[in-house]
Design a protein around this motif. Structure first.
Motif, PDB file in Angstrom:
ATOM      1  N   ASP A 160       0.816  -1.224   0.000  1.00 17.53           N
ATOM      2  CA  ASP A 160       0.000   0.000   0.000  1.00 17.53           C
ATOM      3  C   ASP A 160       0.851   1.275   0.000  1.00 17.53           C
ATOM      4  O   ASP A 160       0.553   2.232  -0.723  1.00 17.53           O
ATOM      5  CB  ASP A 160      -0.916   0.021   1.225  1.00 17.53           C
ATOM      6  CG  ASP A 160      -1.908  -1.127   1.212  1.00 17.53           C
ATOM      7  OD1 ASP A 160      -2.360  -1.511   0.110  1.00 17.53           O
ATOM      8  OD2 ASP A 160      -2.211  -1.644   2.304  1.00 17.53           O
ATOM      9  N   ALA A 163       2.472   1.967  -3.327  1.00 18.07           N
ATOM     10  CA  ALA A 163       1.440   2.409  -4.253  1.00 18.07           C
ATOM     11  C   ALA A 163       1.025   3.847  -3.948  1.00 18.07           C
ATOM     12  O   ALA A 163       0.827   4.658  -4.854  1.00 18.07           O
ATOM     13  CB  ALA A 163       0.240   1.476  -4.177  1.00 18.07           C
ATOM     14  N   GLY A 164       0.914   4.160  -2.665  1.00 16.10           N
ATOM     15  CA  GLY A 164       0.568   5.521  -2.268  1.00 16.10           C
ATOM     16  C   GLY A 164       1.584   6.533  -2.763  1.00 16.10           C
ATOM     17  O   GLY A 164       1.227   7.635  -3.223  1.00 16.10           O
ATOM     18  N   CYS A 167       0.974   7.239  -6.287  1.00 14.12           N
ATOM     19  CA  CYS A 167      -0.243   8.026  -6.502  1.00 14.12           C
ATOM     20  C   CYS A 167      -0.042   9.516  -6.246  1.00 14.12           C
ATOM     21  O   CYS A 167      -0.814  10.346  -6.731  1.00 14.12           O
ATOM     22  CB  CYS A 167      -1.374   7.521  -5.612  1.00 14.12           C
ATOM     23  SG  CYS A 167      -1.905   5.845  -6.025  1.00 14.12           S
ATOM     24  N   GLU A 170      -0.284  11.923  -9.080  1.00 11.70           N
ATOM     25  CA  GLU A 170      -1.551  12.209  -9.767  1.00 11.70           C
ATOM     26  C   GLU A 170      -2.011  13.638  -9.481  1.00 11.70           C
ATOM     27  O   GLU A 170      -1.731  14.186  -8.421  1.00 11.70           O
ATOM     28  CB  GLU A 170      -2.636  11.229  -9.308  1.00 11.70           C
ATOM     29  CG  GLU A 170      -2.322   9.771  -9.565  1.00 11.70           C
ATOM     30  CD  GLU A 170      -2.256   9.444 -11.059  1.00 11.70           C
ATOM     31  OE1 GLU A 170      -3.125   9.943 -11.811  1.00 11.70           O
ATOM     32  OE2 GLU A 170      -1.326   8.714 -11.461  1.00 11.70           O
ATOM     33  N   VAL A 173      -5.349  13.503  -5.924  1.00 16.40           N
ATOM     34  CA  VAL A 173      -4.933  12.354  -5.122  1.00 16.40           C
ATOM     35  C   VAL A 173      -6.073  11.815  -4.258  1.00 16.40           C
ATOM     36  O   VAL A 173      -5.920  10.786  -3.606  1.00 16.40           O
ATOM     37  CB  VAL A 173      -3.724  12.694  -4.215  1.00 16.40           C
ATOM     38  CG1 VAL A 173      -2.521  13.112  -5.047  1.00 16.40           C
ATOM     39  CG2 VAL A 173      -4.086  13.766  -3.197  1.00 16.40           C
ATOM     40  N   TYR A 176      -7.028   8.171  -3.743  1.00 14.89           N
ATOM     41  CA  TYR A 176      -5.974   7.290  -3.234  1.00 14.89           C
ATOM     42  C   TYR A 176      -5.671   7.542  -1.756  1.00 14.89           C
ATOM     43  O   TYR A 176      -4.608   7.169  -1.264  1.00 14.89           O
ATOM     44  CB  TYR A 176      -4.703   7.468  -4.074  1.00 14.89           C
ATOM     45  CG  TYR A 176      -4.987   7.479  -5.559  1.00 14.89           C
ATOM     46  CD1 TYR A 176      -5.426   6.323  -6.212  1.00 14.89           C
ATOM     47  CD2 TYR A 176      -4.839   8.640  -6.306  1.00 14.89           C
ATOM     48  CE1 TYR A 176      -5.712   6.325  -7.563  1.00 14.89           C
ATOM     49  CE2 TYR A 176      -5.117   8.656  -7.662  1.00 14.89           C
ATOM     50  CZ  TYR A 176      -5.558   7.503  -8.289  1.00 14.89           C
ATOM     51  OH  TYR A 176      -5.847   7.503  -9.620  1.00 14.89           O
ATOM     52  N   LEU A 179      -4.341   4.709   0.429  1.00 20.46           N
ATOM     53  CA  LEU A 179      -2.965   4.289   0.142  1.00 20.46           C
ATOM     54  C   LEU A 179      -1.961   5.319   0.659  1.00 20.46           C
ATOM     55  O   LEU A 179      -0.919   4.970   1.233  1.00 20.46           O
ATOM     56  CB  LEU A 179      -2.779   4.078  -1.366  1.00 20.46           C
ATOM     57  CG  LEU A 179      -3.653   2.973  -1.976  1.00 20.46           C
ATOM     58  CD1 LEU A 179      -3.505   2.952  -3.507  1.00 20.46           C
ATOM     59  CD2 LEU A 179      -3.298   1.614  -1.389  1.00 20.46           C
ATOM     60  N   ALA A 237      -7.935  -1.381  -1.529  1.00 25.83           N
ATOM     61  CA  ALA A 237      -7.521  -0.102  -2.131  1.00 25.83           C
ATOM     62  C   ALA A 237      -6.442  -0.339  -3.183  1.00 25.83           C
ATOM     63  O   ALA A 237      -6.462   0.241  -4.277  1.00 25.83           O
ATOM     64  CB  ALA A 237      -7.004   0.848  -1.046  1.00 25.83           C
ATOM     65  N   LEU A 238      -5.504  -1.186  -2.867  1.00 21.36           N
ATOM     66  CA  LEU A 238      -4.428  -1.474  -3.820  1.00 21.36           C
ATOM     67  C   LEU A 238      -4.978  -2.162  -5.058  1.00 21.36           C
ATOM     68  O   LEU A 238      -4.663  -1.781  -6.200  1.00 21.36           O
ATOM     69  CB  LEU A 238      -3.368  -2.356  -3.142  1.00 21.36           C
ATOM     70  CG  LEU A 238      -2.159  -2.749  -3.989  1.00 21.36           C
ATOM     71  CD1 LEU A 238      -1.326  -1.534  -4.363  1.00 21.36           C
ATOM     72  CD2 LEU A 238      -1.297  -3.770  -3.248  1.00 21.36           C
ATOM     73  N   HIS A 241      -7.018   0.076  -7.563  1.00 26.24           N
ATOM     74  CA  HIS A 241      -6.372   1.107  -8.372  1.00 26.24           C
ATOM     75  C   HIS A 241      -5.225   0.599  -9.227  1.00 26.24           C
ATOM     76  O   HIS A 241      -4.696   1.344 -10.045  1.00 26.24           O
ATOM     77  CB  HIS A 241      -5.868   2.235  -7.460  1.00 26.24           C
ATOM     78  CG  HIS A 241      -6.970   2.991  -6.785  1.00 26.24           C
ATOM     79  ND1 HIS A 241      -7.878   3.746  -7.487  1.00 26.24           N
ATOM     80  CD2 HIS A 241      -7.328   3.082  -5.487  1.00 26.24           C
ATOM     81  CE1 HIS A 241      -8.739   4.290  -6.643  1.00 26.24           C
ATOM     82  NE2 HIS A 241      -8.435   3.898  -5.412  1.00 26.24           N
TER      83      HIS A 241
END
Lengths: 317, 317
Positions: A160, A163-164, A167, A170, A173, A176, A179, A237-238, A241
């Motif tokens: 997580d 991945a966060g 993100c 982006e 955000v 996300y 994450l 969550a992971l 996305h």
């Protein structure tokens, strides 16, 4: 006069402990270790731009600087007691200091962790925390006790935080948040580590990435580990996305999860799982300790899977 | 894999201590405090360009990072035992790491100080050390015990390090080697601090400058101090290269001396002086504890002298 950050944090974290003979305010702190207890000590540094992104909220920096250290105590099965904080910062910004202090205190308070000393210096933003916790003689969870046949387990979910971090690039955000929260506010598995005393044969916290950190258990224990990729716990969550392949690579190689990865005799794995479930973090069987050396990741057909990242190397990053 | 600086230093500093249950190589170190001993703990950070000049030799950085921390233990009268090292450095340069390790080890070895843990991270050059030492319950030298009528004393000589820093700007630094040595290789007064247990009523190490540091004793003890400027111990190296006025300002306000400044009942001042003379550093009477608050510096006519520097403030520097 030295800036009073340490005093600010102390005011936020005021904890009365009988074992603190002299806290902040002298050349050194003086503490008393309870009879029959050994002391576990760890130190970790967070550097802006390396361990947290530029622009991270001060409260999150304060939280995370303590969290990564409590995670080291958790991996030993130790009970947190005291911390010292050394902060290097480019300027004396009161709002930043208060934010950092409140984030640190928010995590310290439930553990009755006392801030007993520190140092503030001017320079590029880095935060170093040293933590101290208690263990009973012979009970600390080391990396060296894994035995062939043991089950390998991990708390919570993996991937997580990495991945966060991805993100954050982006434009929006907000989808996300879960994450990114895992990146900025990792939960040290302190009570899980304590509960594993007498159950786990080896334990480490996942800071550099599962494969890299399990590799340390392999090296210290003189064993190999087979990990079943399909068993790796990944959050909704992971999986929402990211593709399965990306989620797997984050879970195997992403750092900053601060889950506990441990080995346990096969006949105690059920008890370990039930105990950690009661503590709320749960634990998942992800593999086996085998003869050999190093970590092999196996796909669903039993073929060796090559992760694209092999852990997080601060000097190679 | 994390860079192996910590392992390099451990190899340089290999010390077998029965009280180290688990040293470098796990999530945390595990140590046992001897029965009847309390633990003194301090942490200090050195930042390149702030606490040591850019271009300082790696061996000197390693020495000084430990020295400033041992000085804190000295000021408590504690006996050094263990240290942790957190190094942030922009690149993984083996020669730099070996130099830092050998400088650290050179100072650690005579104290049988064990390096039990650490962290290496990438970023701007900063070195944080946390040290642990033993004291007997009630014997730690605090800042708060000075009483009206006590004599104020200081070990060694004052002002050399600040003068050495000034000399670094010269085209040829060779005439100033003794002063620069004091800047780069401060001697923590560890045995002096231990000898002062039971004699000194208050003690501090001179890191920010005499006036600033004595001010901490005044504040903690609720007293004032009168310092006689003419009594301040200054080295022949300092007096050779600087005017009396500059030498006085360095002695009053220059940081980085790492001498011990302490208060002692008047009837024990002779014994304190003789004891420290036997230990080789000597100690000089520089003033008196008086009623009031803060530090007054008096010239030879008893007039208040205003130093041009009032200590070293890292955030104001």
């Amino acid at each position: 006069m030295e800036f009073d950050l340490i005093d600010r944090i102390r005011r936020h974290t005021e904890v009365n402990r009988d074992d603190v003979v002299k806290g902040i305010g002298d050349d050194a702190a003086v503490v008393a270790v309870p009879a029959g207890r050994e002391l576990a000590i760890a130190v970790d540094t967070l550097v802006e731009g390396i361990h947290f992104p530029v622009g991270t909220a001060a409260t999150d920096i304060g939280w995370k600087a303590l969290a990564v250290n409590l995670s080291d105590l958790a991996a030993m099965g130790a009970t947190p007691a005291w911390a010292l904080l050394a902060l290097t910062t480019p300027d004396a910004d009161a709002a930043f200091f208060d934010g950092l202090a409140s984030g640190f205190a928010e995590l310290a308070t439930p553990y009755r962790l006392a801030l007993i000393g520190g140092d503030t210096t001017r320079g590029p933003l880095t935060v170093t925390v040293a933590v101290h916790g208690f263990t009973a003689p012979g009970e600390a969870l080391l990396r060296s006790g894994a035995r062939v046949g043991d089950v390998v387990m991990v708390t919570g979910t993996l991937g997580d935080a990495a991945a966060g971090l991805r993100c954050l690039a982006e434009a929006d955000v907000s989808p996300y948040a879960a994450l990114i929260e895992r990146l900025n506010r990792p939960t040290p598995r302190v009570s899980a580590g304590q509960a594993l005393r007498g159950l786990a044969t080896a334990c480490i916290d996942v800071s550099d990435g599962l494969v890299a950190d399990l590799g340390h258990i392999c090296a210290a224990s003189g064993v190999g580990v087979d990990v079943e990729a399909a068993m790796l716990p990944r959050s909704s969550a992971l999986l929402t996305h990211f593709t399965d392949a990306d989620a797997l690579d984050f879970a195997l190689g992403g750092g900053d999860d601060y889950e506990l990865c441990f080995t346990v005799p096969a006949d105690l794995a059920g008890e370990a799982g039930a105990t950690l479930a009661r503590l709320g973090c749960g634990a998942t069987r992800i593999g086996r300790v085998v003869e050999g050396a190093g970590v092999r990741v196996l796909d669903e057909r039993g073929q060796v899977y090559e992760p694209t990242r092999a852990g997080w190397n601060h000097f190679a990053a």
